[in-house]
Design a protein around this motif. Structure first.
Motif, PDB file in Angstrom:
ATOM      1  N   PRO A  34      -3.453   3.609  -2.825  1.00 48.91           N
ATOM      2  CA  PRO A  34      -2.927   4.302  -1.787  1.00 48.91           C
ATOM      3  C   PRO A  34      -3.713   5.191  -0.728  1.00 48.91           C
ATOM      4  O   PRO A  34      -3.456   5.774   0.280  1.00 48.91           O
ATOM      5  CB  PRO A  34      -1.911   5.184  -2.217  1.00 48.91           C
ATOM      6  CG  PRO A  34      -2.654   5.524  -3.679  1.00 48.91           C
ATOM      7  CD  PRO A  34      -3.385   4.544  -3.949  1.00 48.91           C
TER       8      PRO A  34
ATOM      9  N   ALA B 274      -3.334   6.981   3.079  1.00 50.30           N
ATOM     10  CA  ALA B 274      -3.057   8.492   3.333  1.00 50.30           C
ATOM     11  C   ALA B 274      -4.611   9.074   4.147  1.00 50.30           C
ATOM     12  O   ALA B 274      -4.171   9.758   5.043  1.00 50.30           O
ATOM     13  CB  ALA B 274      -3.143   8.875   1.978  1.00 50.30           C
TER      14      ALA B 274
ATOM     15  N   VAL C 204      11.326   4.541  -3.132  1.00 44.55           N
ATOM     16  CA  VAL C 204      11.222   5.394  -4.504  1.00 44.55           C
ATOM     17  C   VAL C 204      12.061   5.066  -5.436  1.00 44.55           C
ATOM     18  O   VAL C 204      11.922   4.690  -6.619  1.00 44.55           O
ATOM     19  CB  VAL C 204      10.952   6.939  -4.298  1.00 44.55           C
ATOM     20  CG1 VAL C 204      10.871   7.760  -5.325  1.00 44.55           C
ATOM     21  CG2 VAL C 204       9.512   7.296  -3.381  1.00 44.55           C
TER      22      VAL C 204
ATOM     23  N   LEU D 289       6.415   3.837  -9.636  1.00 44.50           N
ATOM     24  CA  LEU D 289       6.139   4.750  -8.987  1.00 44.50           C
ATOM     25  C   LEU D 289       4.948   4.593  -8.131  1.00 44.50           C
ATOM     26  O   LEU D 289       4.786   4.875  -6.908  1.00 44.50           O
ATOM     27  CB  LEU D 289       6.220   6.107  -9.489  1.00 44.50           C
ATOM     28  CG  LEU D 289       7.517   6.705  -9.801  1.00 44.50           C
ATOM     29  CD1 LEU D 289       7.662   7.957 -10.758  1.00 44.50           C
ATOM     30  CD2 LEU D 289       8.560   6.907  -8.950  1.00 44.50           C
ATOM     31  N   GLN D 290       4.009   3.985  -8.789  1.00 48.66           N
ATOM     32  CA  GLN D 290       2.846   3.624  -8.295  1.00 48.66           C
ATOM     33  C   GLN D 290       2.785   2.641  -7.163  1.00 48.66           C
ATOM     34  O   GLN D 290       2.055   2.684  -6.169  1.00 48.66           O
ATOM     35  CB  GLN D 290       1.700   3.132  -9.556  1.00 48.66           C
ATOM     36  CG  GLN D 290       0.509   2.832  -9.132  1.00 48.66           C
ATOM     37  CD  GLN D 290      -0.392   3.830  -8.832  1.00 48.66           C
ATOM     38  OE1 GLN D 290      -0.320   4.864  -9.442  1.00 48.66           O
ATOM     39  NE2 GLN D 290      -1.063   3.924  -7.602  1.00 48.66           N
TER      40      GLN D 290
ATOM     41  N   LEU E 223       4.203   4.235  -4.169  1.00 41.97           N
ATOM     42  CA  LEU E 223       3.238   5.106  -3.408  1.00 41.97           C
ATOM     43  C   LEU E 223       2.361   4.182  -2.590  1.00 41.97           C
ATOM     44  O   LEU E 223       1.991   4.721  -1.323  1.00 41.97           O
ATOM     45  CB  LEU E 223       2.584   5.899  -4.355  1.00 41.97           C
ATOM     46  CG  LEU E 223       1.286   6.856  -4.136  1.00 41.97           C
ATOM     47  CD1 LEU E 223       2.011   7.751  -3.137  1.00 41.97           C
ATOM     48  CD2 LEU E 223       0.506   7.493  -5.147  1.00 41.97           C
ATOM     49  N   ASN E 224       1.718   3.120  -3.280  1.00 40.11           N
ATOM     50  CA  ASN E 224       0.805   2.327  -2.375  1.00 40.11           C
ATOM     51  C   ASN E 224       1.551   1.664  -1.353  1.00 40.11           C
ATOM     52  O   ASN E 224       0.959   1.724  -0.312  1.00 40.11           O
ATOM     53  CB  ASN E 224       0.752   1.001  -3.392  1.00 40.11           C
ATOM     54  CG  ASN E 224      -0.432   1.456  -4.721  1.00 40.11           C
ATOM     55  OD1 ASN E 224      -1.064   2.652  -4.666  1.00 40.11           O
ATOM     56  ND2 ASN E 224      -0.585   0.530  -5.551  1.00 40.11           N
TER      57      ASN E 224
ATOM     58  N   GLY F 267       4.235   2.885   0.362  1.00 35.94           N
ATOM     59  CA  GLY F 267       4.673   3.609   1.268  1.00 35.94           C
ATOM     60  C   GLY F 267       3.437   4.203   2.325  1.00 35.94           C
ATOM     61  O   GLY F 267       3.692   4.377   3.424  1.00 35.94           O
ATOM     62  N   SER F 268       2.322   4.344   1.476  1.00 33.03           N
ATOM     63  CA  SER F 268       1.097   5.038   2.332  1.00 33.03           C
ATOM     64  C   SER F 268       0.777   3.914   3.237  1.00 33.03           C
ATOM     65  O   SER F 268       0.272   4.318   4.610  1.00 33.03           O
ATOM     66  CB  SER F 268       0.097   5.311   1.242  1.00 33.03           C
ATOM     67  OG  SER F 268      -0.348   4.135   0.728  1.00 33.03           O
TER      68      SER F 268
END
Lengths: 261, 197
Positions: free
Chosen positions: A39, A43, A79, A106-107, A110-111, A113-114
């Motif tokens: 991610p 970011a 999420v 969750l990982q 995160l990947n 979503g970013s």
């Protein structure tokens, strides 16, 4: 008057650039988020490129506002759904209150979503800092068919008018006793009386518009004159070449990395 | 169909140039109306695309779908952009259905709707998976969670969710277009001809 489009009239940095430069930038940013490891890339591009650009273009808050408003439902869902139900063989879990999240899920969230923030954010910034007319003119001058540009601009102008007419039809039919409430079956029955006046009206209007297009020889061949000139300094041309080269290099690097294992 | 309206250069007749923007606006306006006034669990946001495809052929249909999603991206939600390819294929398939003559009977239109829905689900699943992580923030995410819980992969669950919602939505869309076109006066339809491009 109802606003169409995301464009905000400001005299900032991105607003002065040639639309093609911005389109090339969007391509490079989206390419980079998929080619470089998540991610971190997403970011970094959001915090290091998109946000600073939005702020020097004087639309920082509006950019964040729309980006979050359009993506928040998807991010929350990401999420929850992937955190709780991600298919994984990794048994590690993270407890948050009564919920037991899977770490791999969750990982993944995160990947994704970013990456999503950049994939949606880069075009958003382009649209917020480029007038649709300028964008279409720039694309036509670099080879997009004129008819496509015409369709895009007319559709943008028509949306408020047709939306207004759709609401008008709905109110008129309700005054005649159309059920727009009640159970699903009743509401499905309400679809046709709402839609058909709108479409029949649209077809009649399209006929008149087609005659107008022919009368003005829109499809005549030959070069056309533009009312406005879009400035395209040599530095921006060079920047576009460099961005395309960087995108090409990323793709080559990624393929090489893939084959080396 | 008269040849005077057909441009050899751009491939789009002036009739298509006039109808496509209106169809795009109808997609957006109806998509919103169905959700705000009727509050139905279907999208009905491709009526304009299917209408153009059936009346003017696969090319015009594909352009309508593609540009409709670009417009969605330009005006409301940039996250609609990745799905432009799906919308283009929906228009393309509506065009082929029109060329095949599906418009002359309601059950052929319903069948075309089911097929379009399955194809749309198959194309949108990889996009939903790799760009959005399988979820889009809509109510249908519950189905994705359910299929994953039953043991499907993210891609598999996305496809199954689409395979449940899309054929229903597209069948209703095709039937609405059928009902409207069957009720139109012949003189108006003559202007749009058949799908002969």
């Amino acid at each position: 008057m109802q606003r169409t489009g995301l464009f905000i009239e400001r005299a900032g940095f991105l607003q002065r650039l040639n639309p093609l430069t911005k389109v090339t930038g969007v391509l490079l940013l989206i390419g980079a988020t998929f080619l470089l490891p998540a991610p971190l890339t997403g970011a970094a591009l959001l915090a290091g490129v998109l946000l600073p650009l939005a702020f020097v273009s004087l639309i920082g808050r509006r950019f964040l506002d729309i980006l979050l408003k359009t993506l928040l439902p998807a991010l929350i869902s990401l999420v929850l759904v992937q955190g709780l139900f991600f298919p994984t063989s990794d048994p590690t879990t993270v407890a948050v209150g009564p919920l037991l999240f899977r770490r791999a899920g969750l990982q993944f969230a995160l990947n994704t979503g970013s990456r999503l923030l950049v994939v949606a954010g880069a075009p958003l910034l382009l649209f917020q800092t480029t007038h649709p007319g300028t964008l279409v003119q720039g694309l036509i001058q670099s080879g997009m068919p004129r008819s496509i540009g015409y369709i895009l601009l007319v559709a943008l102008q028509l949306i408020p008018a047709i939306s207004e007419r759709a609401v008008g039809v709905a109110e008129a039919q309700r005054a005649r006793g159309l059920e727009t409430e009640g159970n699903v079956l009743q509401r499905i029955r309400g679809v046709l009386p709402l839609i058909s006046p709108l479409i029949v009206g649209a077809l009649v209007e399209a006929e008149a518009r087609a005659i107008a297009i022919e009368a003005r020889a829109f499809n005549a061949p030959g070069p056309k004159t533009w009312l406005r000139d879009i400035p395209d300094p040599r530095a921006e041309y060079a920047a576009r070449i460099m961005m395309l080269a960087a995108l090409g290099a990323l793709i080559v690097w990624r393929i090489a990395w893939f084959f080396s294992g | 169909m008269t040849t005077s309206t057909t441009s050899q250069r751009s491939g789009l007749s002036s009739t298509a140039l006039a109808l496509i923007p209106i169809a795009i606006a109808i997609n957006v306006a109806l998509g919103q109306l169905v959700q705000s006034v009727l509050k139905l669990p279907i999208y009905l946001d491709s009526i304009g695309t299917v209408l153009v495809g059936v009346l003017l052929g696969p090319l015009a249909g594909a352009i309508t779908g593609l540009l409709a999603n670009v417009i969605w991206g330009l005006t409301l939600a940039p996250s609609a952009l990745p799905f432009a390819a799906v919308a283009a294929v929906i228009g393309l398939m509506a065009g082929y259905a029109g060329q095949y003559g599906a418009i002359y009977s309601w059950w052929k239109m319903a069948l075309a709707g089911v097929i379009t829905g399955v194809v749309a689900a198959a194309i949108s699943a990889p996009i939903a998976t790799y760009v959005f992580g399988g979820v889009t923030g809509a109510g249908t995410d519950v189905l994705v969670a359910m299929f994953q819980n039953l043991g499907a992969s993210v891609l598999g669950a996305s496809f199954m969710q689409g395979a449940v919602s899309d054929p229903l939505d597209k069948t209703i869309t095709y039937l609405i277009v059928w009902a409207i076109i069957s009720a139109l006066p012949k003189r108006l339809l003559a202007r749009f001809g058949a799908a002969d491009q």
